[in-house]
Design an enzyme around this catalytic site. Structure first.
Site: not given
Length: 315
Positions: A237, A265, A268
């Site tokens: 995070g 995203s 990703d």
């Protein structure tokens, strides 16, 4: 990078991402309205790889339908510079769909994917093998594993193991999504099987703690190293990113995000930033900082695929 000709600085790396791209219904600028796009975890990474390094080959391997919306998806991929030449068509199936709901920058999803053609992407071993044979970096995720049946998972992992043995760099994001699995046990066992076939693993600590019961971030890192990975980057995070790479263990503290609009995203785009960075200069801490910058930019705007500023492009 381990086991990869992509570490040769004179060669442009060839990335191959395997998984599902779906129809995305994302919140538009007007409250209550949605815009149609195409996205999916491994495809998002493929897209950001190409955006970060236009000279790199970024191939996406999947299956789609034989309908108009599948045509639109393939046109979008090709327009973005993604190699879609190994995406097969299904006569019986089409694309999965998901809708994003946002609250204070955090997202939740509603899915319609039972008839997704991507569930058939590993039905033919030789076709899948041919799709990755000329790649340098082979990337897939826990979601890729989850959408396949048992035979498909075995086929995918068999092909990935062979790729690793042949000197390619194999990469896995555990991307734990319990709703896609029959049980937590099925999910965690499949994830560890996948990790054991890979050089690089890119887990997220909060999910790992929830579903594996890891006591701390070190436990997550060590579990994947014990499975056989040589590089483990534990995303955390807004917290410190812990890593082991090239026999060295360390921690990176990225700058805090100043604006969080949509985290769809985040992981990703981080993965793309790391993979491009590590292939270009091989320094894990620098690649993590670069990856974090890409993710911060991504979450500052709505949608999974966010155009990057020119100063973020590495070519």
């Amino acid at each position: 990078m381990p086991n990869s000709s992509a570490s040769d600085a004179t060669q442009t790396p060839r990335f191959v991402s395997i998984g599902e791209c779906m129809i995305e219904m994302a919140p538009a600028s007007i409250d209550g309205e949605y815009k149609l796009g195409f996205a999916g975890d491994t495809f998002n990474t493929a897209w950001y790889i190409k955006a970060l390094s236009p000279s790199a080959q970024s191939r996406f391997v999947s299956r789609v339908g034989n309908d108009v919306v599948s045509d639109r998806m393939l046109a979008m991929m090709e327009g973005s510079g993604i190699d879609s030449s190994h995406i097969l068509r299904s006569k019986e199936r089409s694309l999965g769909l998901y809708m994003i709901s946002l609250k204070n920058g955090e997202r939740s999803f509603s899915y319609w994917r039972d008839s997704s053609a991507a569930r058939q992407l590993a039905d033919d071993r030789e076709t899948l093998k041919a799709a990755i044979d000329d790649g340098d970096v082979i990337y897939f995720s826990g979601i890729t594993m989850a959408i396949l049946d048992t035979v498909g998972r075995d086929t995918l992992l068999d092909v990935v193991r062979d790729a690793r043995a042949a000197g390619k760099t194999t990469v896995f994001d555990s991307n734990l999504r319990p709703r896609l699995w029959a049980s937590n046990t099925e999910m965690t066992e499949a994830v560890m099987r996948a990790a054991s076939a890979c050089d690089i693993v890119l887990p997220s600590f909060d999910d790992e703690q929830d579903h594996f019961g890891d006591a701390d971030i070190t436990a997550t890192r060590e579990r994947y190293l014990s499975a056989g990975a040589t590089t483990v980057i534990v995303k955390n995070g807004e917290g410190d990113v812990h890593y082991t790479h090239d026999g060295k263990t360390g921690m990176v503290t990225p700058p805090a995000a100043t604006s969080v609009v949509d985290t769809t995203s985040a992981g990703d785009s981080f993965n793309a930033g790391f993979l491009v960075g590590i292939t270009k200069h091989g320094i894990a801490a620098d690649a993590i900082l670069q990856a974090s910058a890409v993710a911060r930019h991504c979450i500052s705007q709505k949608g999974a695929l966010v155009p990057l500023p020119a100063d973020m492009v590495l070519d």
